[in-house]
Structures are given as structure tokens and as C-alpha cells.
Design an enzyme around this catalytic site. Structure first.
Site, PDB file in Angstrom:
ATOM      1  CE1 TYR A  66      12.256   1.620  -7.570  1.00 31.92           C
ATOM      2  CE2 TYR A  66      12.138  -0.687  -8.191  1.00 31.92           C
ATOM      3  CZ  TYR A  66      11.547   0.552  -8.079  1.00 31.92           C
ATOM      4  OH  TYR A  66      10.247   0.726  -8.484  1.00 31.92           O
TER       5      TYR A  66
ATOM      6  N   PRO B 201       0.030  -2.747  -4.068  1.00 30.23           N
ATOM      7  CG  PRO B 201       0.038  -4.967  -4.787  1.00 30.23           C
ATOM      8  CD  PRO B 201       0.897  -3.738  -4.737  1.00 30.23           C
ATOM      9  CG  LEU B 202      -0.337  -6.321  -0.356  1.00 31.71           C
ATOM     10  CD1 LEU B 202       0.669  -7.316   0.194  1.00 31.71           C
ATOM     11  CD2 LEU B 202      -1.758  -6.842  -0.160  1.00 31.71           C
ATOM     12  N   GLY B 203      -1.070  -1.431  -0.036  1.00 30.10           N
ATOM     13  CA  GLY B 203      -1.022  -0.179   0.719  1.00 30.10           C
ATOM     14  C   GLY B 203       0.261  -0.017   1.499  1.00 30.10           C
TER      15      GLY B 203
END
Length: 337
Positions: free
Chosen positions: A61, A207-209
Site C-alpha cells: 500500500y 464490506p461497504l462495496g
């Protein structure tokens, strides 16, 4: 939610205790547009104040920047943190490659320890599986890091059920990090069952697309040129419009529940078991605080049925990524988690 009121969950056969929601740190260094360093550090500090102990980074990252940033943020608060990082993805001559060679495992760990400024990593993942190296060899090298005291627990990311089986025969695997949300449910077909058979906890990323399930994204024009979602198939043309209808249904239900769409989407992931710990990523305190509220959202069977009708498996339109890769069990780019 008051400070330090975050409940905890346990991952893996060795009972790694973490906050029920973690924090994905990738966006503070890449992929989702520019980040403000001061706000990123403030977000990391606020996460700790709110009882989020589980911080997730990776050596790739920002090409090391993210580990350095996280290391700076936790200085003086190391005992408050369950620190997770990853290895195996690397840039070579401008291209992404993956390696699980035993000698590289050790080199990568030493480099991560140095950037993070710590003497051990709590959870060390293989970021993607190198199909040219037997998983037994890679996990064997990771196990040696545990024996040396440089790593406490081991994890895999986006690994297949077969790889999980083989890895667990070598050493206990505490966590599997893979994409799981209302619009990405492939994990439920087989992998979750195999992971649970071996006591492996599940750590859903995105998890929030990728922010879509927050309801804040209304047009592809919301993305800057340096935001990788701008070219993601799910955010293009007819796919965008189709997926927006799914998001609108989630938003309507969230209104009925008296919570935000983000909180509802996270509550759905959390409802899949006490061995599930999502790591929504954000680089802003306001979004972090909203996400933390998900632990207070209770979903009854009728709620879960309604969400199943809104977002059954395969409901999202478009592929997860816009390019093809030849590495790993489940070929994805570094920007995926």
C-alpha cells in the site's frame, strides 16, 4: 457509541481477540484519491479512542508509505493495537507480481517491521497466493517467523478452499481476509464453510462495496482521475445504474431502521457470525464514526430476509475488477484490500 465501548470478537483457533470492527488503512496511501496526512493520522488516533484495536495495512500500500503512516500513528500506543499487515505483492519493473518464496517471506517481514517501527506483527497475511510455490513452503516460512517471535498469528487473503485446507495442515491460520459484502457474496459458496471447519476467522474487506453501499456515490463523476473506481466495471454505464437501484433499496431500509446505509451494510456482515470482523476502510474521522455505529444495529430474521431479497447472491452487476491477473488463487490487484 461512547469511546472504548467497542465489543470484541475472536479470530482463529488461538483466539486472537480484536475489536468487532477493524480499520482498513489502504485508502490513506493509494487508490481512492488524495489523502490528507493530518486527517489520516487523526482518523487512526480516533479509531483507537473509539476502541477499534484492529488496524489493517500491507507492505504494497503506497509502496511502504501506509506501513510507515500506521507505525507513526501507533507510536506510544502499541499495546492498544492488534496490528495486521501483508506480504507477497510487489512492484517489479512497473508491473505487479506475487511471490511466496520462503526467503522472500522473511525479507518482507523484516522490511515491514522496520517501516512499522515494531518488534512483532500480530497478524501476518499472505496477500495473494503464489501458485508457483507450494503453499506448504510459504506457510512453513511464515511459521518460522512465529517461532522467532516476529509474528504472533498467520493469515491468508483471497485464498481458495483447497489452499486453506493445505495451509492449515502446516500451521494454524487465524484469519482469511477476502471481499464480502451485500454485493460480493462469492465467499459464501464454499470458502466460509471450509474456513470455519478449521477455526479460521473471516475478515471481510470492502464490506461497504468500495464505498458504494454508503449511498454517497450518485454518479461516476464523483470519482477523481486518480480513483481506481472510475474504471471499475461496477461503476460504469448500465452497471452503475443497476447497482444504484440496489443501493437505493438499502438506503430505504436503513431509513426504516433508523440507521445509515453504511451501518446497515456493516450490520449485515457482522450478523454472519461472531468469527466475522469486517475492516471498512476510510481516511476520514466522520466516516469512521459512522461505521462504528454499526455495532449497535440489530437485525432480526425479518430484516435479514428483506436484505436477502434486496441483494441475493449475484445481485451486483459487473465484474469486481477491470483487468485480469495471473497471480493468486483468486486473481485480484493490490488495490483490492
Amino acid at each position: 457509541m461512547t469511546d472504548s465501548a467497542m465489543p470484541t470478537r475472536r479470530l482463529g483457533p488461538d483466539d486472537l481477540v480484536v475489536s468487532a470492527i477493524g480499520l482498513g488503512c489502504m485508502g490513506m496511501s493509494q487508490s481512492y484519491g488524495p489523502a490528507d496526512r493530518d486527517e489520516s493520522l487523526a482518523t487512526l488516533h480516533r479509531a483507537l479512542d473509539l476502541g477499534i484495536t484492529f488496524l489493517d495495512t500491507a507492505d504494497v500500500y503506497g509502496r511502504g508509505h501506509n506501513e510507515e503512516l500506521v507505525g507513526e500513528a501507533i507510536r506510544g500506543r502499541r499495546d492498544d493495537v492488534v496490528l495486521a499487515t501483508k506480504f507477497s505483492l510487489q512492484w517489479t519493473d512497473g508491473r505487479m507480481s506475487v511471490t511466496g518464496r520462503p526467503d522472500y517471506v522473511k525479507q518482507a517481514c523484516e522490511a515491514s517491521l522496520r517501516r512499522l517501527g515494531v518488534d512483532h506483527i500480530d497478524l501476518y497475511y499472505q496477500h495473494r497466493v503464489d501458485t508457483t510455490v507450494p503453499i506448504e513452503d510459504t506457510v512453513g516460512a511464515m511459521a518460522e517467523l512465529v517461532e522467532a517471535g516476529k509474528v504472533r498469528h498467520l493469515g491468508l487473503s483471497e485464498a481458495s478452499s483447497t489452499t486453506i485446507e493445505r495451509a492449515c495442515a502446516v500451521h494454524a491460520i487465524s484469519a482469511l481476509q477476502s471481499e464480502w459484502s451485500l454485493w460480493t457474496r462469492d465467499l459464501e459458496d464454499e470458502v466460509v464453510g471450509v474456513a470455519r471447519k478449521h477455526g479460521v476467522g473471516i475478515v471481510p474487506f470492502s464490506p461497504l462495496g468500495r464505498g458504494f453501499l454508503t449511498g454517497a456515490i450518485r454518479t461516476p463523476d464523483d470519482f477523481g482521475d486518480d480513483d481506481f473506481r472510475k474504471n471499475n466495471p461496477r461503476f460504469q454505464g448500465e452497471a452503475f445504474d443497476a447497482n444504484l437501484r440496489l443501493v437505493d433499496a438499502v438506503t430505504e431500509m436503513a431509513h426504516d431502521k433508523g440507521c445509515t446505509p453504511s451501518q446497515l451494510a456493516l450490520a449485515w456482515v457482522l450478523a454472519h457470525g461472531d468469527d466475522v470482523v469486517p475492516i471498512p476502510g476510510t481516511k476520514r474521522r466522520s466516516y469512521l464514526e459512522d461505521n462504528v455505529g454499526a455495532v449497535s444495529v440489530q437485525l432480526d430474521p425479518a430484516d435479514l430476509d428483506r436484505l436477502e431479497a434486496i441483494a441475493p447472491r449475484g445481485a451486483a452487476t459487473g465484474e469486481r475488477y477491470s483487468w485480469q491477473h495471473s497471480y493468486g488463487d483468486s486473481p485480484e490487484p493490490a488495490e483490492s484490500s
